[in-house]
Motif scaffolding. Structure first.
Motif, PDB file in Angstrom:
ATOM      1  N   ASP A   1      19.902  86.646  -3.395  1.00 44.80           N
ATOM      2  CA  ASP A   1      18.522  87.126  -3.352  1.00 44.80           C
ATOM      3  C   ASP A   1      18.265  88.086  -2.195  1.00 44.80           C
ATOM      4  N   ASP A   2      19.305  88.346  -1.391  1.00 45.16           N
ATOM      5  CA  ASP A   2      19.164  89.197  -0.210  1.00 45.16           C
ATOM      6  C   ASP A   2      18.028  88.689   0.684  1.00 45.16           C
ATOM      7  N   ALA A   3      17.992  87.367   0.851  1.00 47.48           N
ATOM      8  CA  ALA A   3      16.925  86.714   1.616  1.00 47.48           C
ATOM      9  C   ALA A   3      17.529  85.989   2.815  1.00 47.48           C
ATOM     10  N   PRO A   4      16.724  85.751   3.855  1.00 47.01           N
ATOM     11  CA  PRO A   4      17.225  84.969   4.989  1.00 47.01           C
ATOM     12  C   PRO A   4      17.648  83.565   4.536  1.00 47.01           C
ATOM     13  N   VAL A   5      18.780  83.107   5.028  1.00 44.77           N
ATOM     14  CA  VAL A   5      19.203  81.738   4.744  1.00 44.77           C
ATOM     15  C   VAL A   5      18.280  80.795   5.508  1.00 44.77           C
ATOM     16  N   THR A   6      17.657  79.858   4.803  1.00 51.83           N
ATOM     17  CA  THR A   6      16.721  78.933   5.438  1.00 51.83           C
ATOM     18  C   THR A   6      17.371  77.575   5.629  1.00 51.83           C
ATOM     19  N   PHE A   7      17.414  77.140   6.879  1.00 55.59           N
ATOM     20  CA  PHE A   7      17.910  75.809   7.221  1.00 55.59           C
ATOM     21  C   PHE A   7      16.723  74.943   7.642  1.00 55.59           C
ATOM     22  N   THR A   8      16.741  73.675   7.240  1.00 50.07           N
ATOM     23  CA  THR A   8      15.778  72.711   7.776  1.00 50.07           C
ATOM     24  C   THR A   8      16.538  71.695   8.622  1.00 50.07           C
TER      25      THR A   8
ATOM     26  N   LEU B   1      22.638  81.312  16.656  1.00 50.30           N
ATOM     27  CA  LEU B   1      23.400  81.089  15.435  1.00 50.30           C
ATOM     28  C   LEU B   1      22.807  81.896  14.274  1.00 50.30           C
ATOM     29  N   CYS B   2      21.481  81.915  14.190  1.00 50.50           N
ATOM     30  CA  CYS B   2      20.816  82.709  13.144  1.00 50.50           C
ATOM     31  C   CYS B   2      21.099  84.201  13.327  1.00 50.50           C
ATOM     32  N   THR B   3      21.113  84.654  14.566  1.00 46.34           N
ATOM     33  CA  THR B   3      21.396  86.062  14.850  1.00 46.34           C
ATOM     34  C   THR B   3      22.824  86.416  14.456  1.00 46.34           C
ATOM     35  N   GLU B   4      23.773  85.512  14.744  1.00 47.72           N
ATOM     36  CA  GLU B   4      25.168  85.746  14.364  1.00 47.72           C
ATOM     37  C   GLU B   4      25.312  85.810  12.843  1.00 47.72           C
ATOM     38  N   ILE B   5      24.570  84.991  12.144  1.00 47.58           N
ATOM     39  CA  ILE B   5      24.592  85.039  10.676  1.00 47.58           C
ATOM     40  C   ILE B   5      24.108  86.406  10.202  1.00 47.58           C
ATOM     41  N   GLY B   6      23.164  86.998  10.941  1.00 48.66           N
ATOM     42  CA  GLY B   6      22.645  88.315  10.586  1.00 48.66           C
ATOM     43  C   GLY B   6      23.695  89.409  10.635  1.00 48.66           C
ATOM     44  N   ARG B   7      24.774  89.214  11.385  1.00 54.78           N
ATOM     45  CA  ARG B   7      25.847  90.209  11.433  1.00 54.78           C
ATOM     46  C   ARG B   7      26.681  90.182  10.148  1.00 54.78           C
ATOM     47  N   ILE B   8      26.680  89.051   9.479  1.00 51.65           N
ATOM     48  CA  ILE B   8      27.410  88.905   8.218  1.00 51.65           C
ATOM     49  C   ILE B   8      26.494  89.174   7.029  1.00 51.65           C
ATOM     50  N   HIS B   9      25.263  88.709   7.157  1.00 48.56           N
ATOM     51  CA  HIS B   9      24.265  88.778   6.083  1.00 48.56           C
ATOM     52  C   HIS B   9      23.005  89.384   6.699  1.00 48.56           C
ATOM     53  N   PRO B  10      22.754  90.694   6.520  1.00 40.21           N
ATOM     54  CA  PRO B  10      21.689  91.384   7.254  1.00 40.21           C
ATOM     55  C   PRO B  10      20.317  90.712   7.259  1.00 40.21           C
TER      56      PRO B  10
END
Length: 310
Positions: A52-59, A92-101
């Motif tokens: 979905d090209d959406a931010p991965v949401t963690f709870t 960690l969320c920022t690092e994920i952004g390098r893989i998944h914009p």
């Protein structure tokens, strides 16, 4: 014709890379390291966000309130342990952004009110703790984090009424939970871990040790019931999210256990301990009484924050 790439190949590759970022921080009692492929539930959930090209949401249920035992913590408000943990999650969320914009976000599901009466922490302390978490997130610019608690669900209802609604709607029966503790090793470990915390957090008990342990065993069942209820409520309000846990989780479980900071065992959290900065600059968590023997107290914004060696 040249071979075509399967439609799901890219989301699968990206979700695997994202999970590989989480694996070094996996909180588990399993001894052997695990590969991403052993977490099919999380891979599927992350891949859905990628498609979905959406931010991965963690709870992440946790960050409830500070332990009421002054031998373990510096007070009832968040301190350096929480600051470091929140910063770690945002990084960690920022690092994920390098893989998944689109990156990722973590919803801190602060669960103190769910069982505040059982862990003997005043509701006003729980409110103050969660409010300070929100303040820290804003002050530190942790834009990938947010806080969700029972006030977001039940508004300004009395705290006991909120707990009653939560329990009635979602909690498993006591008989069912007792049977699970008898039959499932992981549930038994959770029950024993929570019982241990309740015993350690009781600072003003005047009876015998055995009587305290019996009383805490009873309360531990209630804490697990409310925690399960809170988890199911979160699933209703954030149905697509990837569920993290601050408790150790087996490899491949539906919840991914995550370690926030270095600590001597897999159960220690910032709200049950105090942060100590070692002489080499690294951080660890331990009871306040132990940290005070090893370092000097440091204040931040006029409040006790952590201990420092050297």
């Amino acid at each position: 014709m040249p071979p075509t790439t399967a439609p799901d190949a890219l989301p699968t590759r990206i979700s695997t890379a994202i999970l590989n970022l989480l694996l070094p921080h996996h909180r588990t009692t399993d001894q052997a390291p695990a590969s991403a492929e052993r977490f099919p539930q999380q891979l599927r959930q992350i891949a859905d966000f990628v498609r979905d090209d959406a931010p991965v949401t963690f709870t992440l249920p946790g960050f409830p309130c500070k332990s009421p035992n002054p031998a373990k913590v510096l007070g009832h408000l968040p301190d350096q342990g929480e600051r470091l943990s929140l910063s770690f999650l945002n990084t960690l969320c920022t690092e994920i952004g390098r893989i998944h914009p689109p990156g990722a976000r973590v919803i801190i599901c602060s669960d103190g009110h769910a069982f505040g009466d059982l862990i003997r922490v005043p509701d006003e302390h729980i409110d103050a703790y969660a409010d300070e978490l929100r303040t820290l997130i804003d002050q530190l610019g942790l834009t990938r984090l947010s806080v969700f608690d029972l006030r977001d669900v039940f508004g300004d209802l009395p705290h006991d009424t909120k707990r009653a609604h939560l329990h009635k709607s979602y909690a498993p029966t006591l008989d069912a939970l007792r049977a699970e503790v008898r039959a499932d090793g992981n549930t038994l470990a959770l029950y024993r871990g929570i019982t241990r915390f309740l015993v350690e957090d009781t600072a003003d008990w005047t009876g015998t040790r055995s009587a305290l342990q019996r009383e805490c065993r009873q309360r531990a069942y209630g804490v697990i019931q409310r925690s399960r209820a809170w988890g199911d409520l979160i699933a209703d309000h954030h149905p697509r999210s990837v569920r993290l846990s601050i408790h150790p989780q087996p490899i491949g479980a539906l919840k991914f256990g995550i370690r926030l900071l270095d600590a001597p065992d897999a159960w220690t959290t910032p709200w049950h301990s105090t942060a100590l900065r070692r002489t080499d600059g690294t951080w660890t968590l331990m009871p306040r009484s132990r940290a005070a023997q090893l370092g000097r107290l440091i204040e931040c914004d006029g409040r006790p924050s952590h201990f420092e060696q050297g």
